[in-house]
Design a protein around this motif. Structure first.
Motif, PDB file in Angstrom:
ATOM      1  N   UNK A 156       0.851  -1.189   0.000  1.00 27.92           N
ATOM      2  CA  UNK A 156       0.000   0.000   0.000  1.00 27.92           C
ATOM      3  C   UNK A 156       0.886   1.237   0.000  1.00 27.92           C
ATOM      4  N   UNK A 157       1.235   1.693  -1.179  1.00 31.15           N
ATOM      5  CA  UNK A 157       2.131   2.838  -1.298  1.00 31.15           C
ATOM      6  C   UNK A 157       1.719   3.743  -2.433  1.00 31.15           C
ATOM      7  N   UNK A 158       2.590   4.665  -2.842  1.00 39.60           N
ATOM      8  CA  UNK A 158       2.261   5.597  -3.930  1.00 39.60           C
ATOM      9  C   UNK A 158       2.024   4.848  -5.238  1.00 39.60           C
ATOM     10  N   UNK A 159       0.985   5.246  -5.949  1.00 39.05           N
ATOM     11  CA  UNK A 159       0.653   4.613  -7.220  1.00 39.05           C
ATOM     12  C   UNK A 159       0.217   5.680  -8.223  1.00 39.05           C
ATOM     13  N   UNK A 160       0.183   5.286  -9.481  1.00 35.92           N
ATOM     14  CA  UNK A 160      -0.310   6.182 -10.519  1.00 35.92           C
ATOM     15  C   UNK A 160       0.510   7.456 -10.638  1.00 35.92           C
ATOM     16  N   UNK A 161      -0.180   8.591 -10.607  1.00 36.72           N
ATOM     17  CA  UNK A 161       0.502   9.877 -10.765  1.00 36.72           C
ATOM     18  C   UNK A 161       1.544  10.118  -9.678  1.00 36.72           C
ATOM     19  N   UNK A 162       1.263   9.674  -8.463  1.00 31.79           N
ATOM     20  CA  UNK A 162       2.223   9.870  -7.376  1.00 31.79           C
ATOM     21  C   UNK A 162       3.532   9.141  -7.672  1.00 31.79           C
ATOM     22  N   UNK A 163       3.439   7.954  -8.235  1.00 32.68           N
ATOM     23  CA  UNK A 163       4.650   7.197  -8.541  1.00 32.68           C
ATOM     24  C   UNK A 163       5.387   7.794  -9.737  1.00 32.68           C
ATOM     25  N   UNK A 164       4.651   8.304 -10.720  1.00 31.65           N
ATOM     26  CA  UNK A 164       5.291   9.002 -11.837  1.00 31.65           C
ATOM     27  C   UNK A 164       5.995  10.280 -11.346  1.00 31.65           C
ATOM     28  N   UNK A 165       5.397  10.986 -10.403  1.00 34.29           N
ATOM     29  CA  UNK A 165       6.024  12.183  -9.851  1.00 34.29           C
ATOM     30  C   UNK A 165       7.318  11.808  -9.104  1.00 34.29           C
ATOM     31  N   UNK A 166       7.299  10.674  -8.410  1.00 41.39           N
ATOM     32  CA  UNK A 166       8.510  10.195  -7.744  1.00 41.39           C
ATOM     33  C   UNK A 166       9.634   9.995  -8.768  1.00 41.39           C
ATOM     34  N   UNK A 167       9.326   9.336  -9.872  1.00 42.57           N
ATOM     35  CA  UNK A 167      10.326   9.103 -10.915  1.00 42.57           C
ATOM     36  C   UNK A 167      10.799  10.416 -11.527  1.00 42.57           C
ATOM     37  N   UNK A 168       9.866  11.346 -11.733  1.00 43.16           N
ATOM     38  CA  UNK A 168      10.224  12.639 -12.333  1.00 43.16           C
ATOM     39  C   UNK A 168      11.195  13.406 -11.439  1.00 43.16           C
ATOM     40  N   UNK A 169      10.929  13.433 -10.148  1.00 47.52           N
ATOM     41  CA  UNK A 169      11.798  14.166  -9.228  1.00 47.52           C
ATOM     42  C   UNK A 169      13.177  13.518  -9.106  1.00 47.52           C
ATOM     43  N   UNK A 170      13.222  12.195  -8.984  1.00 46.88           N
ATOM     44  CA  UNK A 170      14.500  11.515  -8.834  1.00 46.88           C
ATOM     45  C   UNK A 170      15.347  11.680 -10.087  1.00 46.88           C
ATOM     46  N   UNK A 171      14.753  11.473 -11.255  1.00 45.71           N
ATOM     47  CA  UNK A 171      15.510  11.652 -12.498  1.00 45.71           C
ATOM     48  C   UNK A 171      15.926  13.112 -12.682  1.00 45.71           C
TER      49      UNK A 171
END
Length: 279
Positions: A108-123
């Protein structure tokens, strides 16, 4: 059903029949894609929300105007509620429900847009560091070498060339440090679960966080800083690709190329100013 065309059908009727078949076939097929519209937008009532059995189909059935692409519409998942959302998703990534698959399907963690935002910030953060690493050696100089590493091991200002010249131990240090940060990030995601904020490394203002600069923004200022970081991340990802392509094409560091642009070319130094004055 079978559509039978008699052999003796006149040519005009034959063409009409074939056209009807083609139109019917085209109308039966529909695929999710961005909706483009030309001309002036007409005022219309808000469309009813359409619901289907597929989340992706729901998103494309309830499109919204795109701010980034005014001539198109974005999937309904980009409704402007997320910070930095400008409705840019021509390939429909936001309609796919993804998450931290490496933590298991039931996590039960970040999914969808939240997970894409995680990838965007890290990259984006990596791209900002990479951009700095691309130009720093040419502007501020390189590290000294020695007999063990090689006297000229760190003297290359072109990053693409330097990658093959530095000792393997130096690359291993970078890899180990990156691995430490990744494992730390994954542990934070596991601890926070559904409450995890994308990009949160527990650095900066807030209780229990490492805050070496004593940051203390108001909620409004904090949101503005988050938006600024997001824009810097997006710009850096485009910039680092451009730097890499330029170095790959020219074989020289970007700083060397910029410096050469302010130097008079050889033909000018020899021949003098050959154009009429004032041009």
């Amino acid at each position: 059903n079978t559509f039978v065309i008699p052999y003796h059908t006149p040519p005009i009727k034959m063409k009409l029949a074939i056209s009807a078949l083609l139109v019917g076939s085209a109308a039966a097929f529909s695929a999710p894609t961005m909706i483009f519209s030309g001309g002036k937008a007409k005022a219309k009532a808000a469309p009813k929300k359409v619901s289907t059995s597929s989340p992706a189909a729901d998103a494309w059935a309830n499109t919204v105007p795109s701010q980034a692409l005014p001539f198109a519409e974005a999937p309904g998942t980009l409704d402007g509620s997320m910070l930095g959302d400008a409705g840019f998703d021509p390939l429909g990534f936001s309609t796919i429900d993804v998450g931290p698959w490496f933590l298991g399907e039931d996590f039960d963690g970040p999914r969808g847009l939240q997970w894409y935002r995680e990838a965007e910030l890290i990259h984006g953060r990596i791209a900002q560091l990479a951009w700095l690493g691309f130009i720093a050696p040419g502007l501020f100089g390189t590290l000294p070498g020695n007999e063990w590493t090689g006297v000229d091991a760190y003297s290359y200002t072109n990053p693409l060339e330097a990658l093959g010249k530095v000792p393997g131990a130096a690359l291993l240090q970078i890899f180990l440090f990156m691995s430490f940060l990744e494992f730390r990030r994954i542990n934070i995601i596991k601890e926070e679960g559904a409450n995890y904020m994308p990009g949160d490394l527990r650095i900066g203002q807030g209780e229990g966080r490492w805050n070496p600069f004593g940051l203390n923004y108001t909620p409004e200022e904090y949101e503005e800083k988050r938006f600024q970081e997001l824009n810097h991340c997006r710009t850096a990802m485009v910039a680092i690709f451009a730097l890499w392509a330029q170095c790959l094409a020219s074989g020289e560091s970007v700083v060397d190329q910029i410096g050469a642009s302010f130097v008079a070319p050889e033909y000018y130094a020899k021949a003098g100013y050959f154009l009429p004055e004032g041009i």
